[in-house]
Design an enzyme around this catalytic site. Structure first.
Site, PDB file in Angstrom:
ATOM      1  N   LYS A 101       1.927  44.223 -56.241  1.00 47.51           N
ATOM      2  CA  LYS A 101       1.057  43.989 -57.392  1.00 47.51           C
ATOM      3  C   LYS A 101       1.081  42.504 -57.716  1.00 47.51           C
ATOM      4  O   LYS A 101       2.016  42.000 -58.330  1.00 47.51           O
ATOM      5  CB  LYS A 101       1.500  44.772 -58.639  1.00 47.51           C
ATOM      6  CG  LYS A 101       0.421  44.727 -59.742  1.00 47.51           C
ATOM      7  CD  LYS A 101       0.983  44.790 -61.141  1.00 47.51           C
ATOM      8  CE  LYS A 101       1.311  43.446 -61.736  1.00 47.51           C
ATOM      9  NZ  LYS A 101       0.129  42.598 -62.008  1.00 47.51           N
TER      10      LYS A 101
ATOM     11  N   GLY B 168      -3.913  44.900 -61.012  1.00 52.42           N
ATOM     12  CA  GLY B 168      -3.931  45.461 -62.353  1.00 52.42           C
ATOM     13  C   GLY B 168      -2.988  44.773 -63.300  1.00 52.42           C
ATOM     14  O   GLY B 168      -2.324  43.787 -62.956  1.00 52.42           O
TER      15      GLY B 168
ATOM     16  N   GLY C  38       0.241  44.276 -65.819  1.00 48.52           N
ATOM     17  CA  GLY C  38       1.655  44.591 -65.730  1.00 48.52           C
ATOM     18  C   GLY C  38       2.046  45.810 -66.525  1.00 48.52           C
ATOM     19  O   GLY C  38       2.877  46.619 -66.094  1.00 48.52           O
TER      20      GLY C  38
ATOM     21  N   VAL D 196       0.071  48.923 -64.107  1.00 50.44           N
ATOM     22  CA  VAL D 196       0.461  49.012 -62.695  1.00 50.44           C
ATOM     23  C   VAL D 196       1.928  48.629 -62.506  1.00 50.44           C
ATOM     24  O   VAL D 196       2.674  49.316 -61.795  1.00 50.44           O
ATOM     25  CB  VAL D 196      -0.458  48.133 -61.829  1.00 50.44           C
ATOM     26  CG1 VAL D 196       0.003  48.125 -60.379  1.00 50.44           C
ATOM     27  CG2 VAL D 196      -1.898  48.628 -61.914  1.00 50.44           C
ATOM     28  N   GLY D 197       2.358  47.537 -63.131  1.00 54.13           N
ATOM     29  CA  GLY D 197       3.753  47.135 -63.019  1.00 54.13           C
ATOM     30  C   GLY D 197       4.704  48.170 -63.585  1.00 54.13           C
ATOM     31  O   GLY D 197       5.746  48.474 -62.991  1.00 54.13           O
TER      32      GLY D 197
ATOM     33  N   GLU E 166      13.697  37.361 -60.434  1.00 52.63           N
ATOM     34  CA  GLU E 166      13.686  35.890 -60.408  1.00 52.63           C
ATOM     35  C   GLU E 166      12.873  35.470 -61.617  1.00 52.63           C
ATOM     36  O   GLU E 166      11.652  35.638 -61.651  1.00 52.63           O
ATOM     37  CB  GLU E 166      13.078  35.382 -59.094  1.00 52.63           C
ATOM     38  CG  GLU E 166      13.466  33.955 -58.766  1.00 52.63           C
ATOM     39  CD  GLU E 166      12.594  32.933 -59.470  1.00 52.63           C
ATOM     40  OE1 GLU E 166      13.062  32.398 -60.495  1.00 52.63           O
ATOM     41  OE2 GLU E 166      11.477  32.684 -59.017  1.00 52.63           O
TER      42      GLU E 166
ATOM     43  N   CYS F 124       9.418  27.602 -62.281  1.00 48.72           N
ATOM     44  CA  CYS F 124      10.565  28.121 -63.028  1.00 48.72           C
ATOM     45  C   CYS F 124      11.774  27.203 -62.923  1.00 48.72           C
ATOM     46  O   CYS F 124      12.614  27.168 -63.826  1.00 48.72           O
ATOM     47  CB  CYS F 124      10.913  29.524 -62.555  1.00 48.72           C
ATOM     48  SG  CYS F 124      11.139  29.646 -60.772  1.00 48.72           S
TER      49      CYS F 124
ATOM     50  N   GLU G  52      11.295  28.068 -72.479  1.00 49.70           N
ATOM     51  CA  GLU G  52      10.613  27.620 -71.271  1.00 49.70           C
ATOM     52  C   GLU G  52       9.142  27.362 -71.615  1.00 49.70           C
ATOM     53  O   GLU G  52       8.376  28.291 -71.834  1.00 49.70           O
ATOM     54  CB  GLU G  52      10.721  28.674 -70.174  1.00 49.70           C
ATOM     55  CG  GLU G  52      10.157  28.214 -68.845  1.00 49.70           C
ATOM     56  CD  GLU G  52      10.335  29.256 -67.751  1.00 49.70           C
ATOM     57  OE1 GLU G  52      10.560  28.865 -66.597  1.00 49.70           O
ATOM     58  OE2 GLU G  52      10.250  30.459 -68.050  1.00 49.70           O
TER      59      GLU G  52
END
Length: 476
Positions: free
Chosen positions: A174, A205, A207, A210-211, A249, A283, A383
């Site tokens: 995904k 899709g 998150g 679908v996630g 990650e 990141c 962040e």
């Protein structure tokens, strides 16, 4: 407008179970350039079923044959590199030269590094040389749900898809709905390479739909997620009920420590450009520059001059410049955090709120440097994920280490000093997964990942292979 409304499931392009479309916007214009489908739980079920069926035979295919498919994918990828660069540039705003030679090339770089690692990896070994009846096997974990981000789409896809299928796993990918077109192009490469049906599947899709469905699916054995720490926590919660392996990650707030004996001009300029690379959307970007007080004013002046020289340009223009942020929503978040930095008392050295001069539309942001930052400020702890650098003074080695470690993240750190004993000493006290000394680059096949809320597991090289393997002991 590109029409990419089909999914790649069980070796063919197919329509989604429900017709729900999403536009993919070019962040330089905020105008749509492609349309995709937004998948449902039914689409995930279909893709997982295909992957589960394929795992029964793919896990038994010999390594040489599996690597043959991967080499074919790499060859096709190489021949269509310009297409991949254009897709990445359009979907997330990377300038075309950077999109092609850094973003798109990153996928090839990691794929080739895995091929090299597999040449040396032993899937079966003795527990000890003196115990010939005790054997250790490394076997594929099964069906893997892979959720990739928008900031480095092919970098992260290659770090997940290649080791998964190389070790005998099957996958459901995904990609980010913000930047899905490059992943769909990769699916074309897979199809052209003749990878057996069901080994690789792709469902686009949101998150939250679908996630979430992938993460909690009972027939998914592992989830590998790259994205925000908040997203990683959501994936972990969804996966907990089925006790599947979760590899994360996540975010970072990496310190860039400049000691007084460093070459301040070179070190600070390097730190600024590493922070601004990819418009700050990495990141591991060194967004906290910690500087010895005795050279602080000099460092701020160098940072100011370096930032002022950074060019901003359109993604389709060749050259070395920064493009827009990847989406309007992300632009708004970065603006909010810059505003918070100003209100909390940080000094704006360069940049600030609003778009750069000459840019009336699109998600372009002004490269920004804050000085006189306290590590408790929001911009020193959150962040930002944009070209926003904070400069923090310190006195002495112990304080530098304390400030560097005073964060919920622990992805990367950077140390600049002429004293190599100090560099090694400090590196060993930093609570991070990766330390780079005096600009030394990470080697191909090295582990990528972090401590604390920067995630768990490692990607790249043999560590990336082992993420997708179970360990079995056979005694006798």
């Amino acid at each position: 407008m590109l029409d990419r409304r089909q999914f790649y499931i069980d070796g063919k392009w197919c329509a989604p179970a429900q017709e729900r479309t999403m536009e993919v916007l070019n962040p330089a214009t905020d105008e749509p350039f492609a349309v995709i489908s937004s998948g449902s739980e039914q689409d995930v079920d279909r893709a997982v079923a295909a992957a589960r069926s394929a795992f029964a035979f793919w896990s038994k295919v010999g390594l040489t044959e599996r690597l043959g498919y991967i080499r074919r994918i790499v060859d096709i990828y190489q021949s269509r590199l310009a297409e991949m660069g254009k897709a990445i540039s359009q979907e997330m705003g990377a300038p075309i030269d950077f999109a092609t030679h850094s973003q798109a090339e990153a996928g090839l770089y990691h794929a080739r590094a895995f091929l090299a690692a597999l040449d040396e990896y032993r899937f079966e070994e003795l527990l000890r040389p003196d115990l010939p009846d005790q054997r250790i096997l490394h076997e594929p974990i099964g069906v893997c749900g892979l959720i990739t981000p928008w900031n480095w789409p092919m970098n992260q896809l290659a770090l997940k898809v290649i080791p998964a299928i190389a070790t005998g796993c099957t996958v459901v990918l995904k990609p980010s709905e913000i930047a899905p077109i490059s992943s769909m192009l990769f699916a074309e490469f897979v199809d052209a390479a003749g990878l057996p049906a069901g080994v690789f599947n792709l469902v686009n899709g949101e998150g939250a739909i679908v996630g979430e469905a992938l993460s909690r699916h009972r027939d998914v054995d592992m989830i590998s997620f790259t994205g925000s720490t908040r997203g990683g926590a959501a994936v972990s919660r969804a996966a907990a009920a089925t006790v599947k392996r979760v590899s994360l990650e996540l975010g970072g707030k990496s310190p860039f420590i400049v000691f007084a004996d460093a070459d301040v001009q070179t070190a600070v300029a390097r730190g600024v450009m590493q922070c601004f690379n990819n418009t700050g959307q990495s990141c591991n970007a060194p967004t906290r520059m910690l500087v010895d007080k005795t050279v602080y004013d000099e460092a701020v002046a160098v940072a100011k001059a370096t930032a002022e020289a950074v060019a901003i340009g359109q993604p389709d223009e060749p050259g070395d410049h920064l493009g827009p942020l990847a989406s309007h929503g992300h632009y708004a978040r970065v603006q909010d955090l810059i505003d918070v930095g100003i209100k909390e008392g940080a000094r704006v050295v360069v940049g600030g709120l609003g778009r750069p001069d000459g840019f009336e539309k699109g998600s372009f942001v002004r490269p920004t440097v804050f000085a006189d930052v306290d590590n408790t400020m929001t911009i020193a702890q959150e962040e930002v994920f944009g070209p926003v650098l904070t400069i923090i003074p310190f006195s002495g080695e112990d304080e530098a280490i304390a400030i560097a470690n005073d964060t919920r993240f622990g992805l990367a750190a950077f140390v600049e000093t002429a004293d190599l004993d100090r560099a090694q000493r400090v590196a060993r006290q930093l609570r991070v997964g990766m330390v780079q000394i005096n600009g030394t680059p990470k080697a191909a096949g090295s582990p990528f990942g972090g401590y604390k809320q920067s995630g768990n597991g490692r990607e790249g090289g043999r560590w990336g292979l082992e993420d997708y393997l179970e360990v079995k002991l056979i005694s006798g």
